[in-house]
Design an enzyme around this catalytic site. Structure first.
Site, short mmCIF file in Angstrom:
data_model
loop_
_atom_site.label_atom_id
_atom_site.label_comp_id
_atom_site.label_asym_id
_atom_site.label_seq_id
_atom_site.Cartn_x
_atom_site.Cartn_y
_atom_site.Cartn_z
N GLY A 2 -11.35 -6.42 -7.87
CA GLY A 2 -10.09 -7.02 -8.27
C GLY A 2 -10.21 -7.87 -9.52
O GLY A 2 -10.17 -7.37 -10.65
N CYS A 3 -10.40 -9.17 -9.33
CA CYS A 3 -10.38 -10.10 -10.46
C CYS A 3 -11.57 -9.94 -11.39
O CYS A 3 -11.45 -10.17 -12.60
CB CYS A 3 -10.29 -11.53 -9.94
SG CYS A 3 -8.76 -11.84 -9.02
N VAL A 4 -12.74 -9.57 -10.87
CA VAL A 4 -13.90 -9.37 -11.74
C VAL A 4 -13.67 -8.16 -12.64
O VAL A 4 -13.86 -8.22 -13.86
CB VAL A 4 -15.19 -9.21 -10.92
CG1 VAL A 4 -16.37 -8.85 -11.82
CG2 VAL A 4 -15.49 -10.49 -10.14
N THR A 32 -10.92 -8.83 -15.25
CA THR A 32 -11.40 -9.73 -16.29
C THR A 32 -12.38 -9.03 -17.21
O THR A 32 -12.37 -9.25 -18.44
CB THR A 32 -12.03 -10.98 -15.66
OG1 THR A 32 -11.06 -11.65 -14.85
CG2 THR A 32 -12.56 -11.94 -16.72
#
Length: 225
Positions: free
Chosen positions: A150-152, A155
């Site tokens: 998700g966020c990794v 980003t």
């Protein structure tokens, strides 16, 4: 004969970008929402990643590498959550004052370290991150945190698109399940950055400027697939 997954990427998606001259550590959403067993978002893979990140944070601080943390917070009305909080309703609980929204004490930021509040997966989206990085002339982001898929990943993609080198120490990112964790590490390494061991990052930080070891070779890339 059907090619293996690895063979189908050779020669196209196996380049190494390495470290630049000015790295920073970005610690993504290592909050109690993922490390408290009572939380619906609890993930053993994240608990492991938090524990693995402690000595990497220590190494970065010794080397005076800038460290930036992120966490997710919403207005109590949910007005800043958009469709994301409709897709993941639990996120509405992450409001100021909620203990699960706080960063786990094992990797807590120091008073002088920046904590950026975000509402969406990418640490760049709708935040001051890009300004903070460019003001410090950062050219490399070492990504720790959760979740890998998700966020990794979000980003990592945005970091590449903003012109930063991306390095992901595989032990220091975590997810809810091993399959998406491994698949996304493989994909990040193939297309967006270098997935390396934590030991390689620590060695890079520990070496004097000008004598730092070269980045890993392509043969060491990827996760435990």
């Amino acid at each position: 004969m059907t090619q293996s997954r690895e063979d189908s990427y050779v020669g196209v998606f196996d380049a190494v970008v390495g470290f630049g001259a000015r790295p920073a550590l970005l610690v993504i959403d290592f909050t109690k929402a993922y490390t408290n067993p009572a939380s619906p978002l609890y993930a053993e893979g994240v608990v492991s990643a938090v524990a693995e990140s402690v000595d990497l944070l220590d190494a970065a601080r010794r080397a005076e590498v800038p460290i930036i943390f992120t966490k997710v917070l919403y207005h109590p009305s949910g007005a800043d959550g958009g469709i994301f909080i409709e897709k993941v309703p639990f996120l509405r609980k992450l409001v100021p004052g909620e203990p699960l929204a706080e960063i786990d004490e094992a990797v807590a930021p120091r008073p002088e370290e920046l904590v950026i509040v975000k509402q969406y997966p990418s640490c760049f989206f709708g935040t001051s991150l890009i300004a903070a990085l460019t003001a410090q002339r950062i050219d490399t982001l070492v990504l720790l945190g959760c979740s890998t898929s998700g966020c990794v990943r979000a980003t990592a993609i945005d970091a590449l698109q903003h012109g930063f080198r991306v390095v992901v120490p595989r032990e220091c990112v975590g997810d809810r399940h091993q399959a998406p964790h491994d698949a996304n590490l493989f994909d990040i390494n193939a297309k967006y950055g270098d997935v390396v061991s934590k030991a390689e990052v620590i060695a890079h930080f520990a070496a004097p400027a000008g004598l730092r070891p070269p980045s890993h070779t392509a043969s060491s890339a990827g996760g435990s697939d």
